[in-house]
Design a protein around this motif. Structure first.
Motif, mmCIF file in Angstrom:
data_model
loop_
_atom_site.group_PDB
_atom_site.id
_atom_site.type_symbol
_atom_site.label_atom_id
_atom_site.label_comp_id
_atom_site.label_asym_id
_atom_site.label_seq_id
_atom_site.Cartn_x
_atom_site.Cartn_y
_atom_site.Cartn_z
ATOM 1 N N GLN A 200 0.843 -1.188 0.000
ATOM 2 C CA GLN A 200 0.000 0.000 0.000
ATOM 3 C C GLN A 200 0.884 1.246 0.000
ATOM 4 O O GLN A 200 2.093 1.169 0.261
ATOM 5 C CB GLN A 200 -0.930 0.014 1.225
ATOM 6 N N ALA A 201 0.270 2.399 -0.289
ATOM 7 C CA ALA A 201 1.021 3.651 -0.380
ATOM 8 C C ALA A 201 1.242 4.264 0.997
ATOM 9 O O ALA A 201 0.763 5.367 1.303
ATOM 10 C CB ALA A 201 0.283 4.619 -1.296
ATOM 11 N N THR A 202 1.984 3.541 1.827
ATOM 12 C CA THR A 202 2.322 4.029 3.161
ATOM 13 C C THR A 202 3.603 3.357 3.627
ATOM 14 O O THR A 202 3.863 2.197 3.298
ATOM 15 C CB THR A 202 1.193 3.776 4.179
ATOM 16 N N ILE A 203 4.394 4.074 4.404
ATOM 17 C CA ILE A 203 5.683 3.559 4.851
ATOM 18 C C ILE A 203 5.528 2.387 5.808
ATOM 19 O O ILE A 203 6.457 1.595 6.012
ATOM 20 C CB ILE A 203 6.497 4.700 5.525
ATOM 21 N N VAL B 124 5.630 2.873 -14.402
ATOM 22 C CA VAL B 124 4.906 3.747 -13.485
ATOM 23 C C VAL B 124 3.529 4.091 -14.041
ATOM 24 O O VAL B 124 3.390 4.485 -15.207
ATOM 25 C CB VAL B 124 5.697 5.057 -13.246
ATOM 26 N N TYR B 125 2.517 3.962 -13.200
ATOM 27 C CA TYR B 125 1.165 4.375 -13.579
ATOM 28 C C TYR B 125 1.105 5.895 -13.684
ATOM 29 O O TYR B 125 1.749 6.612 -12.911
ATOM 30 C CB TYR B 125 0.144 3.889 -12.554
ATOM 31 N N ALA B 126 0.283 6.384 -14.617
ATOM 32 C CA ALA B 126 0.250 7.812 -14.924
ATOM 33 C C ALA B 126 -0.232 8.661 -13.755
ATOM 34 O O ALA B 126 0.310 9.725 -13.485
ATOM 35 C CB ALA B 126 -0.636 8.069 -16.143
ATOM 36 N N ASN B 127 -1.284 8.215 -13.053
ATOM 37 C CA ASN B 127 -1.874 9.036 -12.000
ATOM 38 C C ASN B 127 -1.268 8.703 -10.643
ATOM 39 O O ASN B 127 -1.499 7.608 -10.121
ATOM 40 C CB ASN B 127 -3.393 8.826 -11.955
ATOM 41 N N PRO B 128 -0.508 9.642 -10.043
ATOM 42 C CA PRO B 128 0.064 9.382 -8.717
ATOM 43 C C PRO B 128 -1.027 9.181 -7.676
ATOM 44 O O PRO B 128 -2.129 9.727 -7.796
ATOM 45 C CB PRO B 128 0.868 10.667 -8.421
ATOM 46 N N VAL B 129 -0.725 8.399 -6.654
ATOM 47 C CA VAL B 129 -1.662 8.220 -5.551
ATOM 48 C C VAL B 129 -1.828 9.538 -4.804
ATOM 49 O O VAL B 129 -2.934 9.951 -4.458
ATOM 50 C CB VAL B 129 -1.153 7.120 -4.591
ATOM 51 N N ASN B 130 -0.700 10.219 -4.567
ATOM 52 C CA ASN B 130 -0.675 11.549 -3.956
ATOM 53 C C ASN B 130 0.663 12.182 -4.328
ATOM 54 O O ASN B 130 1.348 11.679 -5.225
ATOM 55 C CB ASN B 130 -0.884 11.465 -2.438
ATOM 56 N N VAL C 286 3.567 6.658 -5.859
ATOM 57 C CA VAL C 286 3.077 6.245 -7.172
ATOM 58 C C VAL C 286 2.933 4.725 -7.190
ATOM 59 O O VAL C 286 3.603 4.007 -6.435
ATOM 60 C CB VAL C 286 4.025 6.675 -8.316
ATOM 61 N N LYS C 287 2.051 4.253 -8.048
ATOM 62 C CA LYS C 287 1.893 2.815 -8.249
ATOM 63 C C LYS C 287 2.802 2.380 -9.396
ATOM 64 O O LYS C 287 2.874 3.058 -10.428
ATOM 65 C CB LYS C 287 0.435 2.484 -8.589
ATOM 66 N N TYR D 13 3.680 -0.031 -4.508
ATOM 67 C CA TYR D 13 3.821 1.420 -4.393
ATOM 68 C C TYR D 13 5.221 1.786 -3.894
ATOM 69 O O TYR D 13 5.789 1.108 -3.031
ATOM 70 C CB TYR D 13 2.767 1.963 -3.417
ATOM 71 N N ILE D 14 5.763 2.866 -4.472
ATOM 72 C CA ILE D 14 7.033 3.414 -4.013
ATOM 73 C C ILE D 14 6.907 4.932 -3.959
ATOM 74 O O ILE D 14 5.993 5.519 -4.548
ATOM 75 C CB ILE D 14 8.216 3.007 -4.925
ATOM 76 N N GLN D 15 7.863 5.561 -3.285
ATOM 77 C CA GLN D 15 7.849 7.018 -3.195
ATOM 78 C C GLN D 15 8.444 7.616 -4.464
ATOM 79 O O GLN D 15 9.528 7.216 -4.919
ATOM 80 C CB GLN D 15 8.623 7.467 -1.957
ATOM 81 N N SER D 16 7.748 8.569 -5.042
ATOM 82 C CA SER D 16 8.125 9.109 -6.350
ATOM 83 C C SER D 16 9.453 9.862 -6.342
ATOM 84 O O SER D 16 10.093 10.018 -7.386
ATOM 85 C CB SER D 16 7.018 10.048 -6.859
ATOM 86 N N ILE D 17 9.901 10.302 -5.176
ATOM 87 C CA ILE D 17 11.161 11.063 -5.088
ATOM 88 C C ILE D 17 12.356 10.203 -5.517
ATOM 89 O O ILE D 17 13.412 10.715 -5.891
ATOM 90 C CB ILE D 17 11.362 11.606 -3.658
ATOM 91 N N TYR D 18 12.182 8.879 -5.467
ATOM 92 C CA TYR D 18 13.292 7.982 -5.822
ATOM 93 C C TYR D 18 13.203 7.476 -7.255
ATOM 94 O O TYR D 18 13.828 6.469 -7.603
ATOM 95 C CB TYR D 18 13.311 6.796 -4.856
#
Length: 227
Positions: free
Chosen positions: A175-178, A194-200, A204-205, A218-223
């Motif tokens: 899930q999109a949480t640490i 990477v899916y086009a629409n970010p979760v937040n 991203v998915k 899910y991973i953090q988009s900053i990376y």
């Protein structure tokens, strides 16, 4: 034909199909609205959608009269570029056909799903599958072999999945949480889709291939670094 040549042929076939979709201006508005509805089914993996779509294609192909009706609409559509009119005719032909949805997909859509119980989530997902079928039937692909790879690539086009590289070793999470469960560790410089629409704004998915198996998480988009 050996496996490598078959794979190349399938990729060429998919590439021609995607190119045709991109060059059809009358379809762009329809595809745009279809993509907006994808978020309603974000709990479903590409493989689940693929299996549902393949199941419906195969069921339609087993009904010669239904296939003939769709072919007739297709032939008339070539002489009339009104996509809304074509879509209405397409839905009318399939109005008595129940779009098939696998039990696994039903559970992902609605955890309270029970047999013979109406579910608006199921109904919306059936409409989404119908729209996916419509785009395929907009073109005459009599010689196309609707393989798993073909349908997967088609869905990735609809979902606007693009390639990116991870800049450091990172955990792919359920899930999109640490605090979410770790599915697998992604090595530094690995490629993901990477899916086009970010979760937040942070998550991203993505799809990651691990030992020849595609895993969604899910991973953090900053990376991420786009390729």
């Amino acid at each position: 034909m050996n496996t490598k040549l078959e794979h190349y042929s399938n990729k060429m076939q998919t590439s021609r199909f995607i190119s045709t979709l991109n060059s059809a201006p009358e379809l762009q508005t329809f595809i745009h609205f279809l993509r907006k509805s994808i978020n309603n089914h974000k709990n479903l993996t590409i493989s689940q959608q693929r299996d549902d779509l393949l199941e419906n294609i195969q069921l339609i192909q087993k009904q010669p009269f239904l296939s003939l009706q769709l072919q007739r609409v297709l032939n008339s559509e070539r002489q009339d570029s009104d996509i809304a009119k074509y879509y209405t005719a397409f839905k009318e032909i399939l109005e008595d056909y129940s779009i098939s949805v696998q039990l696994q997909s039903k559970l992902c859509l609605d955890t309270n799903y029970k047999a013979n119980m109406f579910s608006s989530a199921i109904s919306n997902y059936q409409k989404y599958l119908l729209d996916l079928l419509f785009i395929i039937y907009c073109f005459n692909f009599d010689n196309v072999d609707f393989t798993v790879d073909f349908i997967e690539d088609y869905l990735k086009f609809i979902h606007q999945i693009h390639a990116a590289q991870v800049t450091t070793k990172i955990s792919l999470r359920e899930q999109a949480t640490i605090n979410s469960s770790i599915l697998v560790e992604i090595p530094r410089n690995s490629m993901v889709k990477v899916y086009a629409n970010p979760v937040n704004e942070y998550w991203v998915k993505v799809l990651f291939v691990h030992h020849d198996t595609e895993i969604e998480g899910y991973i953090q988009s900053i990376y991420l670094k786009n390729k």
